[in-house]
Scaffold this motif. Structure first.
Motif, short mmCIF file in Angstrom:
data_model
loop_
_atom_site.label_atom_id
_atom_site.label_comp_id
_atom_site.label_asym_id
_atom_site.label_seq_id
_atom_site.Cartn_x
_atom_site.Cartn_y
_atom_site.Cartn_z
N ASP A 1 0.81 -1.22 0.00
CA ASP A 1 0.00 0.00 0.00
C ASP A 1 0.85 1.27 0.00
OD1 ASP A 1 0.70 -0.25 2.71
OD2 ASP A 1 -1.25 0.49 3.42
N ASP B 1 8.01 2.07 3.62
CA ASP B 1 8.54 0.71 3.84
C ASP B 1 7.93 -0.32 2.89
OD1 ASP B 1 6.14 0.85 5.32
OD2 ASP B 1 6.86 -0.58 6.82
N PHE C 1 -6.58 6.28 6.01
CA PHE C 1 -5.30 6.67 6.63
C PHE C 1 -5.16 8.18 6.63
CE2 PHE C 1 -3.89 2.29 5.88
CZ PHE C 1 -3.02 2.08 6.94
N TRP D 1 0.43 10.79 5.84
CA TRP D 1 1.13 9.53 5.57
C TRP D 1 0.94 9.11 4.12
CZ3 TRP D 1 -0.80 6.15 10.30
CH2 TRP D 1 -0.36 6.74 11.49
N MET E 1 1.92 -8.34 7.27
CA MET E 1 2.20 -7.32 8.27
C MET E 1 0.86 -6.78 8.73
SD MET E 1 2.37 -4.13 9.49
CE MET E 1 2.63 -4.48 11.22
N GLU F 1 -4.23 -2.55 15.03
CA GLU F 1 -3.13 -2.16 14.14
C GLU F 1 -3.78 -1.62 12.86
OE1 GLU F 1 -0.75 -2.36 10.73
OE2 GLU F 1 -2.38 -3.78 11.11
N TRP F 2 -3.10 -0.65 12.21
CA TRP F 2 -3.71 0.08 11.10
C TRP F 2 -4.14 -0.78 9.91
CZ3 TRP F 2 -6.21 4.20 9.50
CH2 TRP F 2 -6.17 5.38 10.27
N SER G 1 3.54 9.34 14.73
CA SER G 1 4.14 9.22 13.39
C SER G 1 5.47 8.48 13.36
CB SER G 1 4.34 10.58 12.73
OG SER G 1 3.74 11.59 13.41
N THR G 2 5.98 8.08 14.53
CA THR G 2 7.27 7.38 14.56
C THR G 2 7.26 6.18 13.61
OG1 THR G 2 7.61 8.01 16.86
CG2 THR G 2 8.92 6.15 16.04
N ASP H 1 7.12 -3.31 7.33
CA ASP H 1 6.97 -4.14 6.13
C ASP H 1 8.29 -4.76 5.69
OD1 ASP H 1 4.48 -3.10 6.33
OD2 ASP H 1 4.56 -1.87 4.52
#
Ligand code: AGV
Ligand code: CA
Length: 307
Positions: free
Chosen positions: A9, A13, A74, A78, A152, A172-173, A242-243, A248
């Motif tokens: 996506d 990464d 999202f 990002w 992931m 998790e996103w 945002s860290t 991935d």
């Protein structure tokens, strides 16, 4: 030779994962799908074509754009990252593009690739599972062509990484973007290796790591990697929303380096609605997944440089 289909996506990464997969001698990439979750679609597709052209001999590979849509978008900031990668000079010195697009949307491109394959295929999904869920609905028989899914996503930790006002923070996103797709895949009998936040939390982007890559920038691939990771915030004093972690990239490297990770079987279910939507939860009545819960930090980072 293992056959691998990648669906990503378009995050930094994700795109680095595509680059790394193309470097692996033991892997034959048979397809690439791009889903507009943590990215905008056009720059993510275009960057993927350019990475294949610049860093592999696979000019025959076609990139498939997804027409899937998620429930929980999202953050725009990002999603912009794909534009920055697509604009890197190292990807734009050799235009026009010779790597083309699939004439099928990503979920159907996946069906096609699986049906055409003469052996079982590993699926590497480093974004939401929507295209896989749709492929399974449309052609359930493809399950027998899948060796396993390496995904992931998810976490069994109390703290996920979704910090949205109508969510309780437990997800998790990638699981949260399309919780129903996550559940659909859980309801299949595909073997799943789950590279969850338990292990990805152990591989944050740090200044030290960046400095190590900078020292190797005379290698064109390492320079590309360094440029990509210059776009996203490292872990300095404490983790923020945002860290950046190497989510991935860890997932992708587990394909060829199984000895750096620890796995255990966990039985679980997925919340597909309400304030915990996208949460993967331990449930003895649920389905088994191979949870990747630990990784040797130094072996992993050395692995990136020595593919
Ligand atoms: O939840 C991790 C997933 C990975 O597939 N993505 C980013 C990785 O590509 C979403 C995500 C979570 N936190 C993020 C994310 C952040 N701080 N910046 C960008 N993406
Ligand atoms: Ca991703």
């Amino acid at each position: 030779m293992r056959k691998v289909y990648l669906n990503h996506d378009g995050g930094v990464d994700d795109l680095v994962s595509l680059y790394l997969l193309l470097q692996m001698d033991q892997v034959e990439l048979i397809g690439v799908g791009v889903i507009p979750a943590d990215c905008y679609l056009l720059p993510a597709v275009s960057a993927s074509q350019k990475i294949i052209q610049r860093f592999s001999k696979r000019l025959d590979l076609k990139v498939a754009a997804s027409n899937s849509r998620g429930l929980n978008p999202f953050p725009t900031e990002w999603r912009m990252h794909a534009y920055y990668v697509d604009a890197l000079p190292v990807l734009n010195e050799d235009l026009p593009l010779k790597v083309g697009l699939s004439n099928l949307p990503a979920h159907q491109d996946l069906i096609r690739a699986l049906k055409e394959s003469d052996q079982k295929v590993d699926l590497v999904f480093v974004g939401p599972l929507t295209d896989l869920a749709r492929a399974l609905d449309q052609a359930p028989e493809i399950e027998t062509k899948i060796n396993k899914l390496i995904w992931m996503g998810g976490t069994f930790l109390a703290d996920g990484n979704v910090h949205e006002s109508d969510h309780d923070g437990s997800a998790e996103w990638n699981a949260y973007w399309d919780p129903q797709a996550t559940k659909r895949v859980w309801n299949s009998s595909i073997e799943i290796d789950l590279v969850a936040l338990e292990s990805t939390n152990k591989v944050p982007l740090t200044i030290d790591i960046r400095e190590g890559w900078a020292k190797q920038r005379s290698y064109i691939g390492m320079d590309f990697l360094g440029q990509c990771y210059a776009m996203v915030p490292p872990l300095v004093h404490f983790a923020t929303n945002s860290t950046y972690y190497l989510w991935d990239v860890l997932t992708t490297l587990t394909l060829v380096n199984d000895s750096m990770i620890q796995k255990k079987v966990v039985y679980s279910t997925v919340h597909d609605q309400g304030p915990s939507q996208g949460r993967t939860q331990v449930d003895p009545q649920g389905r088994p997944v191979n949870l990747v819960y630990d990784v040797d930090h130094d072996t992993f980072f050395q692995g990136i440089e020595h593919l």
